[in-house]
Scaffold this motif. Sequence first.
Motif, PDB file in Angstrom:
ATOM      1  N   VAL A 146      -3.192  -4.056  -2.072  1.00  0.00           N
ATOM      2  CA  VAL A 146      -3.372  -4.096  -0.738  1.00  0.00           C
ATOM      3  C   VAL A 146      -2.798  -5.016   0.142  1.00  0.00           C
ATOM      4  O   VAL A 146      -2.405  -6.222  -0.548  1.00  0.00           O
ATOM      5  CB  VAL A 146      -5.052  -4.136  -0.555  1.00  0.00           C
ATOM      6  N   GLU A 188       0.664  -1.212  -0.113  1.00  0.00           N
ATOM      7  CA  GLU A 188      -0.079  -0.084  -0.005  1.00  0.00           C
ATOM      8  C   GLU A 188       0.862   1.330  -0.030  1.00  0.00           C
ATOM      9  O   GLU A 188       0.262   2.291   0.444  1.00  0.00           O
ATOM     10  CB  GLU A 188      -0.848  -0.114   1.096  1.00  0.00           C
ATOM     11  N   ARG A 204      -8.108   0.223  -3.430  1.00  0.00           N
ATOM     12  CA  ARG A 204      -7.027   0.201  -2.395  1.00  0.00           C
ATOM     13  C   ARG A 204      -7.345   1.448  -1.394  1.00  0.00           C
ATOM     14  O   ARG A 204      -7.195   1.150  -0.164  1.00  0.00           O
ATOM     15  CB  ARG A 204      -5.729  -0.028  -2.813  1.00  0.00           C
TER      16      ARG A 204
END
Length: 718
Positions: free
Chosen positions: A643, A584, A658
């Motif tokens: 993610v 992320e 995400r």
Amino acid sequence: MRVEELKSLGVDERVIRLIRERGIEELYPPQAEALKSGVLNGKNLILAIPTASGKTLVAEIVMINKILREGGKAVYLVPLKALAEEKYKEFKFWEKLGIRIAVTTGDYDSAEEWLGRYDIIIATSEKFDSLLRHKSPWIKDVKLIIADEVHLLGSYDRGATLEMILAHLRDKAQILGLSATIGNAEELAEWLNAELVVSEWRPVSLKRGVFHHGQLFWEDGSIEKFPSQWDSLVIDALKKDKQVLVFVNTRRSAEKEALLLGGKVQRFLSKPEERRLKQIADELESTPTNEKLKEALKKGVAFHHAGLGREERSIVEEAFREGLIKVITATPTLSAGVNLPAYRVIIRDTKRYSNFGWSDIPVLEIQQMMGRAGRPKYDKEGQAIIIAKTEKPEDLMKRYIFGKPENLFSMLSNEASFRSQILALITNFGVKNFRELIEFLEKTFYYHQRKNLEALEGKAKDIVYFLLENEFIDIDLNDQFMPLPFGIRTSQLYLDPLTAKKFKDAFEKLETNPNPLGVFHLLASTPDMASLRIRRKEQEDILDYAYEMESYLYQNIPYWEDYKFEKFLGEVKTAKLLLDWINEVPEARILETYDIDTGDLYRILELADWLMYSLIELYKLSSPKKEILEFLKQLHLRVKYGVREELLELTSLPMIGRKRARALYNAGFKSIEDIVKAKPSELLKVEGIGVGILEKLYQHFGVELPKVKAKKKQEEER
DNA sequence: ATGCCTATTGTGCAGAGTGCTACTG
DNA sequence: CTGCACAATAGGCAT
């Protein structure tokens, strides 16, 4: 020729009526010639005429007429996904006659039957090749193949696919090839047993010239004087209230010239135009490249290259069509891509860097760029001007304006394509032994062109050995080929057999040492992944990283003298990027650390997604361990959505990617249950969650909340 | 003569674009 | 092969 006269050629009344409804009464000479060639009676045809001189209409008439008269399907092959979309919109017009039209590109799969319900199927060559391999049941109904930009048969990496498709179908369906002007169109037509119609005619006349130090040498011999810098040609066009397209050979040049030209273009903008442009620019996301684009946009200029995201590209294209943007500076993305004509085309560079060093851009390509000059409905003529820097203007004139385009050469001999094609022939197309393989190869353009298969036979033999050795196929006592599941699947997945082999070789390590970086590096090291290139300055850092992470990798670090060394570092860099992605790291930071553009990132992610899927599919064939399979599946999803594990439940929801998933999670909504139970008003507080999204979610859950509706109304009123 | 800033010359680096899976609606 | 970034060097000026 008048449109009504088509009747005498056997064209259906309804087709004629609809064409006239479009406002077309008169066919262009090459169109008429093409339609009189016998193509309407089922003869094959190669139509080699300039872009925008009405190839598509010919194709439409032939397709629709054939479907109305004989039934069956037509397949329309294009080289680019964007082009497939463009054609789809154009052909939709014929739905009025009950003709059903479908597009199928890599974006959504469909080897499946649903395509059987359609009459016209638009596909990229690769997609159609893949459909052939899946033996889609409707293929037998294909009565007509239209190959748009058929000259791409000569493209190094993608030409072989098209050639094989045509070799497969040349006895089974009618073929209509639409081509740019090429050197050896006769040869191509001969191969396909096709009529040949060649013409240079254009609906908008084209005036070409070479610019050198303030002198513009037109092809008719006249000379026009300008200030010495080439940008005066841009200013000149703007004074005439016309748009300009500038082709350059690097992304960096495109950006630089856009910003430079911006300063001179701005004063030609009207106030409303300036306002609209600012509005468009302000809506763009903020990335390093977009900042430059925004700056240029506000001044009425834009650059266009593959680093731009899809969004940005279409915004630029749209604004240019509307006339808001006055000048686009572009790399070849625009020369082969969607149709975007301009009054004046300027070609700043005629050389380009390739794997083999610097080389002249082929005549064919320069002529396609020049072909972009002249907007059919707005301009009486188009102008294409090549800029001479160190070259002599007369040389450029001779080569690119009066010169003949290159001949087309079969690219079947390109090892990577040939490898994959031979595998497909054996596993999917029922080629039973080496003799049959050679028999098939005799149907190719390669054979037609050289009348000598020796070199190809040698290569084919090597490849067959490779396939046997690595258990893609087997051979029985009578020398008959026997496809093995691993080979069949590799071919269906459209993988390079080398990629599949790499995967297979890594299964053992994968089982003993399953970890994301190792898998990503595996993906990055296959020929199907476009790995990043390493810059000199990064070498050390990436090498350090590789040593640090050595225990996770499935391959040894090569010695620095090794020719593989730089490539290896690029692969590690790519793997590291993917790791950042699933952890992320925000997009903007990825773009910055790896010094790439949005378009590059998406490309890597798209490839990783596909390769992850393929890796899983192949692993399934190898007596897989359950926990490893689970690990891979989860990793695949993490790649897809970018993610960490904990968000996977949320990203399974529609409209939740995400960013939103992370926002929801951090706000305490960690599972689907949490969201279902939550009050809508609470959810709306989360960043990125609006009424629209919420409605989609509830729709997904199968509940509708009146409260939400009320809220929406409120918002609309505001 | 020294230090600092600017202009000039030198050096090194990097460089176009693209398709392929299958799920679901 | 070319353009650009950045480094090294030279030159100019004030102190």
